[in-house]
Design an enzyme around this catalytic site. Structure first.
Site: not given
Ligand code: URA
Length: 234
Positions: A103
Protein backbone atom coordinates in the site's frame (compact mmCIF):
# COMPACT_ATOMS: atom_id res chain seq x y z
CA UNK A 1 1.39 -12.45 -28.79
CA UNK A 2 -1.77 -14.57 -28.33
CA UNK A 3 -3.27 -14.17 -24.85
CA UNK A 4 -3.17 -17.91 -23.94
CA UNK A 5 0.48 -18.11 -25.00
CA UNK A 6 1.29 -14.95 -23.03
CA UNK A 7 -0.32 -16.44 -19.88
CA UNK A 8 1.49 -19.74 -20.17
CA UNK A 9 4.82 -17.93 -20.70
CA UNK A 10 4.22 -15.66 -17.73
CA UNK A 11 3.00 -18.35 -15.30
CA UNK A 12 3.43 -22.05 -14.62
CA UNK A 13 0.19 -22.86 -16.47
CA UNK A 14 0.07 -24.87 -19.69
CA UNK A 15 -1.72 -23.45 -22.75
CA UNK A 16 -4.73 -25.68 -21.90
CA UNK A 17 -4.81 -24.43 -18.29
CA UNK A 18 -4.44 -20.86 -19.52
CA UNK A 19 -7.54 -21.30 -21.68
CA UNK A 20 -9.42 -22.66 -18.63
CA UNK A 21 -8.73 -19.59 -16.49
CA UNK A 22 -9.70 -17.41 -19.44
CA UNK A 23 -13.02 -19.22 -19.91
CA UNK A 24 -13.64 -18.88 -16.15
CA UNK A 25 -13.36 -15.09 -16.53
CA UNK A 26 -10.35 -14.87 -14.18
CA UNK A 27 -8.19 -12.70 -16.43
CA UNK A 28 -8.44 -9.01 -17.27
CA UNK A 29 -6.62 -7.14 -20.00
CA UNK A 30 -6.48 -3.40 -19.36
CA UNK A 31 -9.24 -3.75 -16.72
CA UNK A 32 -11.65 -5.71 -18.97
CA UNK A 33 -12.42 -9.42 -18.48
CA UNK A 34 -11.22 -11.25 -21.60
CA UNK A 35 -12.18 -14.86 -22.40
CA UNK A 36 -10.80 -15.05 -25.96
CA UNK A 37 -7.50 -16.99 -25.89
CA UNK A 38 -6.68 -15.67 -29.37
CA UNK A 39 -6.72 -12.00 -28.37
CA UNK A 40 -3.49 -10.29 -29.36
CA UNK A 41 -1.67 -8.68 -26.44
CA UNK A 42 1.08 -6.11 -26.62
CA UNK A 43 3.57 -7.57 -24.12
CA UNK A 44 4.92 -4.16 -23.12
CA UNK A 45 1.87 -1.90 -23.03
CA UNK A 46 -1.10 -4.15 -22.17
CA UNK A 47 -1.76 -4.89 -18.51
CA UNK A 48 -2.83 -8.52 -18.07
CA UNK A 49 -3.96 -9.41 -14.52
CA UNK A 50 -4.69 -12.84 -13.06
CA UNK A 51 -5.42 -13.54 -9.37
CA UNK A 52 -4.72 -9.89 -8.55
CA UNK A 53 -1.20 -9.95 -9.98
CA UNK A 54 -0.01 -8.34 -13.23
CA UNK A 55 1.61 -10.88 -15.56
CA UNK A 56 4.65 -10.27 -17.74
CA UNK A 57 6.99 -12.31 -19.89
CA UNK A 58 10.75 -12.17 -19.48
CA UNK A 59 12.44 -9.48 -21.54
CA UNK A 60 15.97 -9.29 -20.24
CA UNK A 61 15.37 -10.63 -16.75
CA UNK A 62 16.28 -8.04 -14.17
CA UNK A 63 15.66 -8.76 -10.50
CA UNK A 64 15.55 -5.76 -8.18
CA UNK A 65 15.00 -5.32 -4.45
CA UNK A 66 13.66 -1.92 -3.40
CA UNK A 67 13.29 -0.61 0.15
CA UNK A 68 9.96 1.14 -0.47
CA UNK A 69 9.36 4.35 1.46
CA UNK A 70 5.86 5.52 2.42
CA UNK A 71 4.06 7.78 -0.06
CA UNK A 72 4.90 5.75 -3.17
CA UNK A 73 2.38 3.75 -5.15
CA UNK A 74 3.05 0.24 -6.47
CA UNK A 75 1.89 0.77 -10.01
CA UNK A 76 3.53 1.39 -13.31
CA UNK A 77 0.83 3.81 -14.37
CA UNK A 78 0.80 7.45 -13.35
CA UNK A 79 -1.54 7.90 -10.38
CA UNK A 80 -2.03 10.52 -7.70
CA UNK A 81 1.11 9.52 -5.77
CA UNK A 82 4.69 9.14 -7.01
CA UNK A 83 5.29 5.57 -8.21
CA UNK A 84 7.94 3.16 -6.94
CA UNK A 85 9.68 2.73 -10.26
CA UNK A 86 10.74 6.40 -10.03
CA UNK A 87 13.10 5.19 -7.32
CA UNK A 88 15.00 2.61 -9.35
CA UNK A 89 17.64 3.80 -11.74
CA UNK A 90 17.32 1.33 -14.61
CA UNK A 91 16.54 2.02 -18.27
CA UNK A 92 13.38 0.71 -19.95
CA UNK A 93 11.05 0.35 -17.00
CA UNK A 94 8.22 -0.73 -19.34
CA UNK A 95 8.53 -4.49 -18.89
CA UNK A 96 9.14 -4.47 -15.13
CA UNK A 97 6.43 -5.79 -12.82
CA UNK A 98 6.08 -5.79 -9.04
CA UNK A 99 5.79 -8.98 -6.98
CA UNK A 100 3.29 -8.51 -4.18
CA UNK A 101 2.37 -4.85 -4.06
CA UNK A 102 2.49 -2.73 -0.90
CA UNK A 103 0.00 0.00 0.00
CA UNK A 104 1.01 3.65 -0.41
CA UNK A 105 1.54 4.01 3.35
CA UNK A 106 3.41 0.67 3.76
CA UNK A 107 7.22 0.56 3.74
CA UNK A 108 9.61 -2.31 3.15
CA UNK A 109 10.84 -5.03 0.83
CA UNK A 110 9.54 -4.96 -2.73
CA UNK A 111 10.73 -7.26 -5.49
CA UNK A 112 10.57 -6.01 -9.06
CA UNK A 113 11.41 -7.98 -12.19
CA UNK A 114 10.64 -8.53 -15.85
CA UNK A 115 10.70 -12.33 -15.48
CA UNK A 116 7.02 -13.25 -15.23
CA UNK A 117 7.54 -16.88 -14.22
CA UNK A 118 9.88 -15.85 -11.44
CA UNK A 119 7.44 -13.18 -10.21
CA UNK A 120 4.73 -15.81 -10.14
CA UNK A 121 6.95 -18.19 -8.15
CA UNK A 122 7.67 -15.41 -5.64
CA UNK A 123 4.00 -14.52 -5.09
CA UNK A 124 2.17 -17.83 -5.48
CA UNK A 125 1.04 -19.21 -2.08
CA UNK A 126 1.82 -22.67 -3.53
CA UNK A 127 5.54 -21.94 -3.11
CA UNK A 128 5.10 -20.85 0.51
CA UNK A 129 7.58 -17.97 0.67
CA UNK A 130 7.03 -16.36 4.05
CA UNK A 131 6.69 -12.59 4.20
CA UNK A 132 7.41 -10.95 7.53
CA UNK A 133 5.38 -7.83 8.36
CA UNK A 134 6.01 -5.57 11.34
CA UNK A 135 2.96 -3.63 12.40
CA UNK A 136 1.77 -1.02 14.86
CA UNK A 137 -1.82 -1.14 16.09
CA UNK A 138 -4.12 1.78 16.90
CA UNK A 139 -5.60 0.12 20.00
CA UNK A 140 -3.59 -1.76 22.65
CA UNK A 141 -4.46 -5.47 22.94
CA UNK A 142 -4.27 -7.06 26.38
CA UNK A 143 -2.87 -10.53 27.00
CA UNK A 144 -6.19 -12.31 26.52
CA UNK A 145 -6.91 -10.49 23.24
CA UNK A 146 -3.38 -11.22 22.02
CA UNK A 147 -3.66 -14.93 22.87
CA UNK A 148 -7.00 -15.14 21.07
CA UNK A 149 -5.65 -13.37 17.97
CA UNK A 150 -2.53 -15.57 17.87
CA UNK A 151 -4.71 -18.69 18.03
CA UNK A 152 -7.22 -17.54 15.42
CA UNK A 153 -4.51 -16.43 12.98
CA UNK A 154 -2.76 -19.79 13.41
CA UNK A 155 -6.00 -21.58 12.52
CA UNK A 156 -7.08 -19.22 9.71
CA UNK A 157 -9.77 -16.55 9.74
CA UNK A 158 -12.57 -15.71 7.33
CA UNK A 159 -12.08 -12.16 6.08
CA UNK A 160 -15.00 -10.08 4.86
CA UNK A 161 -15.79 -10.77 1.22
CA UNK A 162 -13.77 -14.01 1.09
CA UNK A 163 -15.01 -17.58 0.64
CA UNK A 164 -11.99 -19.29 2.18
CA UNK A 165 -10.21 -18.78 5.45
CA UNK A 166 -6.73 -17.29 5.41
CA UNK A 167 -3.88 -19.81 5.36
CA UNK A 168 -2.49 -20.56 8.83
CA UNK A 169 -0.08 -17.77 9.76
CA UNK A 170 2.11 -16.76 12.68
CA UNK A 171 1.30 -13.71 14.78
CA UNK A 172 3.80 -12.68 17.46
CA UNK A 173 3.18 -9.75 19.81
CA UNK A 174 6.14 -7.64 20.88
CA UNK A 175 4.00 -5.51 23.21
CA UNK A 176 0.37 -4.35 23.35
CA UNK A 177 0.53 -2.32 20.14
CA UNK A 178 3.38 -3.93 18.18
CA UNK A 179 3.36 -7.28 16.45
CA UNK A 180 4.97 -9.35 13.74
CA UNK A 181 2.85 -11.27 11.24
CA UNK A 182 4.35 -14.01 9.08
CA UNK A 183 2.24 -14.76 6.01
CA UNK A 184 2.60 -17.08 3.04
CA UNK A 185 -0.32 -15.42 1.27
CA UNK A 186 -0.73 -12.02 -0.32
CA UNK A 187 -4.41 -11.13 -0.47
CA UNK A 188 -5.42 -7.54 -1.08
CA UNK A 189 -4.71 -5.46 2.09
CA UNK A 190 -4.34 -8.77 3.93
CA UNK A 191 -2.51 -7.57 7.02
CA UNK A 192 -4.81 -4.59 7.59
CA UNK A 193 -7.91 -6.71 7.00
CA UNK A 194 -6.65 -9.41 9.39
CA UNK A 195 -6.17 -6.88 12.15
CA UNK A 196 -9.52 -5.32 11.24
CA UNK A 197 -11.06 -8.74 11.91
CA UNK A 198 -10.02 -8.28 15.55
CA UNK A 199 -11.60 -4.82 15.65
CA UNK A 200 -8.24 -3.08 15.44
CA UNK A 201 -6.49 -0.84 12.92
CA UNK A 202 -2.93 -0.92 11.58
CA UNK A 203 -1.32 2.52 11.82
CA UNK A 204 2.14 1.55 10.56
CA UNK A 205 3.13 -1.39 8.37
CA UNK A 206 6.56 -2.52 7.21
CA UNK A 207 7.51 -5.64 5.22
CA UNK A 208 10.83 -6.75 6.67
CA UNK A 209 11.45 -9.70 4.34
CA UNK A 210 10.19 -11.87 1.51
CA UNK A 211 11.43 -15.45 1.74
CA UNK A 212 15.22 -15.31 2.15
CA UNK A 213 15.45 -11.65 1.05
CA UNK A 214 15.64 -8.95 3.72
CA UNK A 215 16.56 -5.27 3.72
CA UNK A 216 19.92 -5.54 5.49
CA UNK A 217 22.18 -2.68 4.36
CA UNK A 218 19.51 -1.05 2.20
CA UNK A 219 18.23 2.39 3.28
CA UNK A 220 14.67 3.55 2.64
CA UNK A 221 14.34 4.54 -1.03
CA UNK A 222 17.42 2.55 -2.10
CA UNK A 223 17.43 -0.47 -4.39
CA UNK A 224 19.85 -3.14 -5.55
CA UNK A 225 19.96 -6.00 -8.03
CA UNK A 226 19.58 -9.47 -6.53
CA UNK A 227 22.51 -11.84 -6.89
CA UNK A 228 22.03 -14.91 -9.16
CA UNK A 229 22.00 -17.07 -6.00
CA UNK A 230 19.21 -14.98 -4.45
CA UNK A 231 17.20 -15.21 -7.68
CA UNK A 232 17.64 -18.97 -8.02
CA UNK A 233 16.62 -19.69 -4.42
CA UNK A 234 12.98 -18.72 -5.08
N1 URA B 1 -1.09 -6.12 3.74
C1 URA B 1 -1.63 -4.88 3.80
O1 URA B 1 -2.68 -4.69 4.38
N2 URA B 1 -0.97 -3.88 3.19
C2 URA B 1 0.22 -4.02 2.56
O2 URA B 1 0.77 -3.05 2.04
C3 URA B 1 0.76 -5.31 2.52
C4 URA B 1 0.10 -6.35 3.12
Amino acid sequence: MRLDKFISKATELSRKESKKILHAGEVTVNDTVVKDPGLHVDIVNDEVIWAGEPLSVAAGSRYILLHKPEGFECTLKVKEHPIVTELIAVPELGSLRIAGRLDVDTTGALLISDDGKWLHRVTSPKHEHAKIYELTLADPMDEAAQANAVKEVAEGILLEGEHEETKPAILEFIDETHARLILEQGKYHQVKRMMGYFGNRVTELHRASIGHINLDGLDKGDSRFLTPEEVAKF
